[in-house]
Design a protein around this motif. Structure first.
Motif, short mmCIF file in Angstrom:
data_model
loop_
_atom_site.label_atom_id
_atom_site.label_comp_id
_atom_site.label_asym_id
_atom_site.label_seq_id
_atom_site.Cartn_x
_atom_site.Cartn_y
_atom_site.Cartn_z
N ARG A 82 0.78 -1.29 0.06
CA ARG A 82 0.06 -0.14 0.02
C ARG A 82 0.85 1.19 -0.04
O ARG A 82 0.34 2.27 -0.03
CB ARG A 82 -0.86 0.08 1.40
CG ARG A 82 -0.35 -0.03 2.46
CD ARG A 82 -1.04 0.27 3.75
NE ARG A 82 -1.73 1.53 3.65
CZ ARG A 82 -2.74 1.86 4.77
NH1 ARG A 82 -2.88 1.11 5.76
NH2 ARG A 82 -2.93 3.06 4.90
N ALA A 83 2.21 1.22 0.16
CA ALA A 83 3.03 2.32 0.16
C ALA A 83 4.59 1.77 0.20
O ALA A 83 4.98 0.76 0.52
CB ALA A 83 2.98 3.08 1.73
N PRO A 84 5.25 2.49 -0.54
CA PRO A 84 6.55 2.18 -0.76
C PRO A 84 7.39 2.31 0.50
O PRO A 84 7.13 3.44 1.13
CB PRO A 84 7.02 3.35 -1.94
CG PRO A 84 6.36 4.44 -1.56
CD PRO A 84 5.10 3.87 -1.45
N ILE A 85 8.23 1.50 0.60
CA ILE A 85 9.04 1.43 2.13
C ILE A 85 10.64 1.74 1.47
O ILE A 85 10.96 1.08 0.57
CB ILE A 85 9.22 0.16 2.72
CG1 ILE A 85 7.74 -0.25 3.07
CG2 ILE A 85 10.06 0.32 3.70
CD1 ILE A 85 7.46 -1.43 3.49
N ILE A 86 11.13 3.00 2.11
CA ILE A 86 12.37 3.22 1.87
C ILE A 86 13.39 2.86 3.04
O ILE A 86 13.00 3.33 4.13
CB ILE A 86 12.57 4.84 1.44
CG1 ILE A 86 11.63 4.96 0.56
CG2 ILE A 86 13.89 5.29 1.09
CD1 ILE A 86 11.30 6.69 0.33
N ALA A 87 14.73 2.48 2.64
CA ALA A 87 15.73 2.20 3.60
C ALA A 87 17.09 2.59 3.03
O ALA A 87 17.26 2.40 1.65
CB ALA A 87 15.43 0.88 4.30
N HIS A 88 18.20 2.37 4.01
CA HIS A 88 19.53 2.37 3.28
C HIS A 88 19.63 1.03 2.55
O HIS A 88 19.27 0.09 3.31
CB HIS A 88 20.32 2.86 4.59
CG HIS A 88 21.72 3.05 3.88
ND1 HIS A 88 22.65 2.04 3.80
CD2 HIS A 88 22.39 4.15 3.54
CE1 HIS A 88 23.91 2.68 3.44
NE2 HIS A 88 23.67 3.97 3.10
N ALA A 89 20.68 1.02 1.63
CA ALA A 89 21.06 -0.08 1.06
C ALA A 89 21.80 -1.25 2.13
O ALA A 89 21.58 -2.45 1.72
CB ALA A 89 22.04 0.16 -0.11
N ALA A 90 22.35 -0.76 2.91
CA ALA A 90 22.89 -1.75 4.19
C ALA A 90 21.85 -2.68 4.72
O ALA A 90 22.19 -3.71 5.06
CB ALA A 90 23.68 -1.18 5.16
N THR A 91 20.84 -2.17 4.62
CA THR A 91 19.65 -3.09 5.43
C THR A 91 19.54 -4.31 4.42
O THR A 91 19.08 -5.46 5.07
CB THR A 91 18.26 -2.59 5.25
OG1 THR A 91 17.85 -2.02 3.88
CG2 THR A 91 18.12 -1.00 5.96
N LEU A 92 19.84 -4.60 3.26
CA LEU A 92 19.60 -5.57 2.47
C LEU A 92 20.60 -6.67 3.10
O LEU A 92 20.20 -7.78 3.20
CB LEU A 92 19.92 -5.42 1.14
CG LEU A 92 18.97 -4.24 0.35
CD1 LEU A 92 19.41 -4.32 -1.11
CD2 LEU A 92 17.52 -5.10 0.46
N ASP A 93 22.03 -6.44 3.37
CA ASP A 93 22.85 -7.13 3.92
C ASP A 93 22.28 -7.70 5.28
O ASP A 93 22.58 -8.91 5.72
CB ASP A 93 24.22 -6.67 4.23
CG ASP A 93 24.94 -6.13 2.93
OD1 ASP A 93 24.60 -6.86 1.97
OD2 ASP A 93 25.57 -5.00 2.77
N ARG A 94 21.77 -6.92 6.39
CA ARG A 94 21.26 -7.17 7.46
C ARG A 94 20.03 -8.37 7.30
O ARG A 94 20.23 -9.36 7.93
CB ARG A 94 21.00 -6.23 8.25
CG ARG A 94 21.79 -5.21 8.71
CD ARG A 94 21.34 -4.10 9.54
NE ARG A 94 21.05 -4.93 10.98
CZ ARG A 94 20.16 -4.17 12.00
NH1 ARG A 94 20.18 -2.86 11.94
NH2 ARG A 94 19.85 -4.86 12.93
N LEU A 95 19.32 -7.97 6.21
CA LEU A 95 18.13 -8.79 6.05
C LEU A 95 18.75 -10.22 5.47
O LEU A 95 17.95 -11.13 5.62
CB LEU A 95 17.05 -8.28 5.02
CG LEU A 95 16.39 -7.01 5.49
CD1 LEU A 95 15.49 -6.68 4.15
CD2 LEU A 95 15.22 -7.61 6.67
N ARG A 96 19.75 -10.29 4.66
CA ARG A 96 20.32 -11.86 4.33
C ARG A 96 21.01 -12.53 5.51
O ARG A 96 21.18 -13.69 5.41
CB ARG A 96 21.25 -11.39 3.10
CG ARG A 96 20.66 -10.68 2.11
CD ARG A 96 21.59 -10.78 0.79
NE ARG A 96 21.25 -9.91 -0.25
CZ ARG A 96 21.66 -8.79 -0.49
NH1 ARG A 96 22.63 -8.27 0.25
NH2 ARG A 96 21.29 -8.19 -1.44
N ASP A 97 21.21 -11.48 6.45
CA ASP A 97 21.96 -12.36 7.72
C ASP A 97 20.99 -13.34 8.34
O ASP A 97 19.97 -12.87 8.58
CB ASP A 97 22.63 -11.40 8.81
CG ASP A 97 23.56 -11.86 9.59
OD1 ASP A 97 23.33 -12.85 10.33
OD2 ASP A 97 24.70 -11.45 9.80
#
Length: 269
Positions: free
Chosen positions: A62-77
Motif C-alpha cells: 500500500r506504500a513504498p518502503i525506503i531504507a538504506h542499502a545496507a539493510t539488505l545485508d542485514r536482511l540476508r543475515d
C-alpha cells in the motif's frame, strides 16, 4: 520505541513501523481518514532493528518502503530470522510478524521533496550499519532515531571502526545545528542530548587512555570503580531496573569498543 508521522504538502511519511504489524495498524488508525486519502503515504525504515521495522507487513503493497542499502545485508543475515524465532517463542504478539524488506534503497543520502517540507535521509552508521537520521531543514528538526539516545546510545559492535562511525554520526547530527533533536528512545528533544552523547564517548576514551595494557585486558573492567555505567552517566530518576540493565549492557559494548580503539592507536603509534 517510537514512530513519527510527518505531513507534507505532497505526501505523508511514516518514519518506522514499530515492532509488530498490529502496532503499525494502530498508529495508522490515529490518522484522520480524510487525511490518509488526500495524500499518498511513504514509509522510511530508519534501520532494521526489530522494534523499528517488524511492522512493515502492515504497509507492504500500500506504500513504498525506503531504507538504506545496507539493510539488505542485514536482511540476508541468518541472525535476523533467528531473532524473530527467539522472540516469537517467548511472546505470542510476534506470531504475525513477517520480515518485509524495503522497496527502495539508497547508498549515501536521499531527499524527499514534499513541497512545503523537505526530508533529507542521512546515513548515520555506528549504532547499526544501515542507520539513517531524517533532517527537516524548514523546521530545523532532526529525527535522530537511535543515533542519539538518552542516556546513552549503543555502538553496533566492540570494533574500533564502529566506534568511529557512531562518534562521526553524532558529530554530523550536531553540525546540523537543529532546533529539536528527537530520538526514538529517551523522551527528549533537546539538542543537548547530542552533546551529552559525544561527551560520554570522549570521557570513555580519556579514562581508557590512562590504563596499562594489563588493565585494558581485564574482562571485568566495566565493573571496576570509575568505569561503571553510573560513573559516566547519572541514572535517571524512576528508570525501571530492567532499563538500567539494558543501558549497563550498552555501556559494556561501548567500553569494549573504546578499549579496542585505544589499543589500535597504541599499536600504530
Amino acid at each position: 520505541m517510537d514512530a513519527v508521522f510527518v505531513r507534507a504538502e505532497r505526501f505523508n511519511v511514516l518514519i518506522d513501523t514499530l515492532g509488530t504489524p498490529e502496532q503499525c495498524r494502530m498508529a495508522l488508525d490515529l490518522l484522520d481518514e480524510k487525511e490518509a486519502k488526500t495524500r499518498p503515504l511513504m514509509v522510511v525504515n530508519s534501520h532494521m532493528d526489530w522494534d523499528h521495522f517488524w511492522g512493515n507487513a502492515a504497509i507492504a503493497g500500500r506504500a513504498p518502503i525506503i531504507a538504506h542499502a545496507a539493510t539488505l545485508d542485514r536482511l540476508r543475515d541468518p541472525s535476523t530470522q533467528q531473532v524473530l524465532k527467539d522472540k516469537t517463542s517467548k511472546d505470542s504478539r510476534f506470531g504475525n510478524v513477517e520480515i518485509i524488506g524495503p522497496d527502495i534503497t539508497f547508498s549515501s543520502s536521499m531527499t524527499l521533496n514534499g513541497g512545503d517540507l523537505t526530508l533529507e535521509l542521512i546515513h548515520t552508521p555506528g549504532h547499526t550499519p544501515d542507520h539513517i537520521a531524517i533532517w527537516i531543514p524548514e523546521l530545523r528538526i532532526c529525527l535522530a532515531v537511535d543515533a542519539v539516545e538518552y542516556p546513552i546510545p549503543e555502538v553496533w559492535s566492540r570494533s574500533a571502526s564502529d566506534l568511529h562511525l557512531i562518534r562521526s554520526s553524532l558529530q554530523k547530527i550536531r553540525d546540523l545545528d537543529a532546533r529539536l533533536v528527537i530520538p526514538a528512545h529517551g523522551r527528549t528533544w533537546s539538542p543537548s542530548t547530542v552533546d551529552a552523547n559525544l561527551a560520554y564517548f570522549e570521557a570513555l576514551a580519556d579514562r581508557v587512555g590512562t590504563l596499562s595494557e594489563d588493565q585494558l585486558a581485564d574482562g571485568q573492567l566495566g565493573s571496576a570503580s570509575g568505569f561503571r555505567f553510573e560513573d559516566f552517566v547519572a541514572i535517571p530518576d524512576g528508570m525501571p531496573s530492567e532499563t538500567v540493565t539494558f543501558y549497563r549492557n550498552c555501556h559494556e559494548t561501548n567500553l569494549g569498543a573504546t578499549v579496542h580503539a585505544h589499543l589500535e592507536t597504541v599499536k600504530s603509534a
